[in-house]
Scaffold this active site. Structure first.
Site, PDB file in Angstrom:
ATOM      1  NE  ARG A 175      -2.842   1.207   3.365  1.00 35.63           N
ATOM      2  CZ  ARG A 175      -3.763   1.419   4.392  1.00 35.63           C
ATOM      3  NH1 ARG A 175      -5.090   1.755   4.173  1.00 35.63           N
ATOM      4  NH2 ARG A 175      -3.262   1.589   5.728  1.00 35.63           N
ATOM      5  CG  ASP A 456      -5.019   2.729  10.954  1.00 34.61           C
ATOM      6  OD1 ASP A 456      -5.737   3.556  11.499  1.00 34.61           O
ATOM      7  OD2 ASP A 456      -4.944   2.034  10.119  1.00 34.61           O
TER       8      ASP A 456
END
Length: 542
Positions: A175, A456
């Site tokens: 990613r 996150d």
């Protein structure tokens, strides 16, 4: 020509295409920043970097219309794409079964543990779960290269424990950073380049040959797209790359995260723009909730309650999940479920509650027709795997679940207000989570266990954006108090002391909590909502 790098010295590497790398590049980092890798990166940036600013400007134009009262909706000008019978090009063999994926940053030990977990795919993350300090970004590229080559290992310097890859590791997907994030250590004509292009170029260049040789390929997760024009930009990047290296069209494969509210209205269009390269869409639920807040920030009737009660069974989120499944499967693409951010608890009774929550959450996704799901910790992989094993039976995916009998999902359903309380406990919890996460992020750690969840950037974004919106619209809490800037600052000062007590004075004093609290105060009490906390946070990173 590029200047040769010298170990552990800040320097400038420049070529005829005006690309300059400033920063510390040690001898190991030079291995992934070769002359050829930089020449490819330079070519990409010359061709595509300037277009990113134009795409970001279009986001602002669209947002202004929404702020002025024009709610998001499906596009009339692309109705023919939504009604057409086209399909994506195809899905490689090693991506046919993605029933459980694990996500995490590119730290060396994490990469090994994730690839060895009971999962089908590891998403190696340069974005939400990583704080992009320059050295960490380069270390991550080294770690992924070694993982592809199956030469990666790690010895814990404290206890001597050794980690290495097992025989048949998970498939790896990289990613890259979102289009809004810059890489300030790489300049083109004096301006920072898109972090997305840096992550993509360096990973692709160093790994595509070995990935193809082993029967896999260069696979990517693309985050935070907002419209099909941004998807078209990525399509052109992929085509250019394949032409540059003389590869067949479609060698590069991507999964796009649908984690912004504008993008949910353009899923067909995004799939169509990337049809030669795309293999699926993913429900990036936490960023999607953040985007719901941010996009609809001016609408008092659509203010969300405590984030703990905004779960996937809420009507607006369940509609999003079902629409994604129906859209993807109609086009032959995978519909991936979202993240379970829980981490295992040491107490058996408490851990069973965690596993029950995972089971319920993943059962909802599997029953909606998703082809797989995400976990944040290897200890939860078995539970998620059991749910999808039970649902899939002998199948490897659920592409056969078309949901043709469903009623059409409307814009009204996707924008539906969410019921639930706003509580003092919830607000204080948001403050503590965001404070601790921001402190960790500006210290170089983007993946942080806090109160039983692997947090996150997305959950920190929800926490601070919710409070900002409560302040803007003068919402009240269950204690009868109206949320104001003054109340937030009072709670922030009080919760700083709670965090200090929880962590201990020594850890607190060694940390960057003063800077973190100042940053949180700045972005939570500003008159305009900051698009991403990572943008001002990045200025505090090396």
């Amino acid at each position: 020509m590029f200047a040769s790098a010298t170990p552990e010295k800040s320097h400038s590497i420049e070529n005829q295409n005006r690309l300059v790398i400033n920063g510390v590049v040690n001898a190991q980092h030079e291995e992934v920043l070769s002359y050829e890798a930089q020449a490819f990166l330079s070519s990409l940036c010359e061709r595509f970097a300037s277009q990113v600013d134009e795409l970001l400007e279009q986001r602002e134009v669209r947002q202004q219309k929404i702020d002025d009262g024009e709610l998001p909706d499906f596009l009339t000008e692309t109705q023919d794409i939504r009604e057409g019978s086209w399909k994506i090009l195809g899905i490689p063999n090693d991506l046919q079964d993605r029933r459980v994926e694990i996500t995490g940053p590119t730290d060396r030990k994490m990469v090994i543990n994730a690839l060895n977990a009971n999962v089908k795919v590891f998403m190696a993350d340069f974005e939400d779960s990583m704080s992009p300090a320059w050295g960490k970004v380069l270390d991550g590229q080294i770690n992924l290269r070694d993982a592809v080559n199956q030469t990666i290992d790690y010895t814990n310097p404290t206890n001597g424990k050794h980690y290495q890859l097992k025989e048949d590791p998970a498939v790896m997907i990289c990613r890259v950073r979102g289009l809004h994030l810059k890489e300030k250590h790489v300049l083109l004509s004096g301006m920072p380049i898109p972090g997305a292009l840096f992550d993509f170029a360096i990973y692709f260049f160093n790994n595509y040959k070995n990935l193809l040789k082993k029967g896999s390929g260069p696979y990517f997760y693309i985050p935070k797209l907002q419209d099909h024009q941004e998807a078209q930009w990525w399509s052109e990047v992929f085509h250019f790359t394949e032409d540059y290296f003389g590869l067949d069209t479609g060698v590069i494969k991507a999964t796009v995260l649908i984690e912004t509210l504008p993008a949910v209205f353009q899923m067909d269009e995004i799939l169509f723009a990337l049809k030669e390269h795309i293999v699926g869409l993913n429900c990036g639920r936490w960023d999607y909730i953040f985007s719901y807040i941010k996009t609809l920030k001016n609408y008092p009737e659509r203010v969300l309650p405590d984030r703990q009660v905004v779960t996937m069974d809420k009507p607006f989120l369940n509609a999003y999940s079902r629409l994604l499944v129906r859209t993807c499967h109609r086009r032959g693409a995978f519909a991936m479920g979202g993240m379970a951010a829980f981490i295992p608890a040491k107490d058996p009774a408490e851990n069973q509650l965690v596993l029950d929550k995972i089971n319920n959450d993943k059962s909802l996704e599997a029953n909606n027709g998703h082809d797989g799901t995400w976990v944040a910790h290897p200890g939860l992989a078995d539970t998620a795997m059991a749910v999808f094993d039970n649902t899939l039976g002998s199948r490897t995916n659920q592409l056969d679940v078309i949901r043709e009998q469903d009623e059409a999902i409307t814009a009204e359903q996707l924008l539906m207000p969410c019921e639930g309380e706003r509580t003092e406990v919830g607000m204080r919890h948001n403050i503590r989570v965001a404070l601790q996460y921001i402190e960790a992020w500006i210290s170089g750690n983007g993946c942080v266990p806090i109160y039983g969840l692997m947090e996150d950037a997305a959950t920190a974004e929800i926490s601070r954006a919710s409070i900002w919106q409560w302040i803007k619209h003068g919402k009240s809490l269950d204690n009868g108090k109206t949320v104001t800037k003054a109340l937030f600052e009072q709670y922030l000062n009080e919760e700083i002391q709670v965090v200090k007590q929880e962590l201990g004075a020594e850890r607190f004093e060694l940390g960057r909590f003063e800077q973190a609290s100042e940053l949180m105060k700045q972005i939570t009490t500003s008159d305009e909502l900051e698009n991403f906390l990572t943008l001002p946070g990045y200025e505090l990173l090396d």
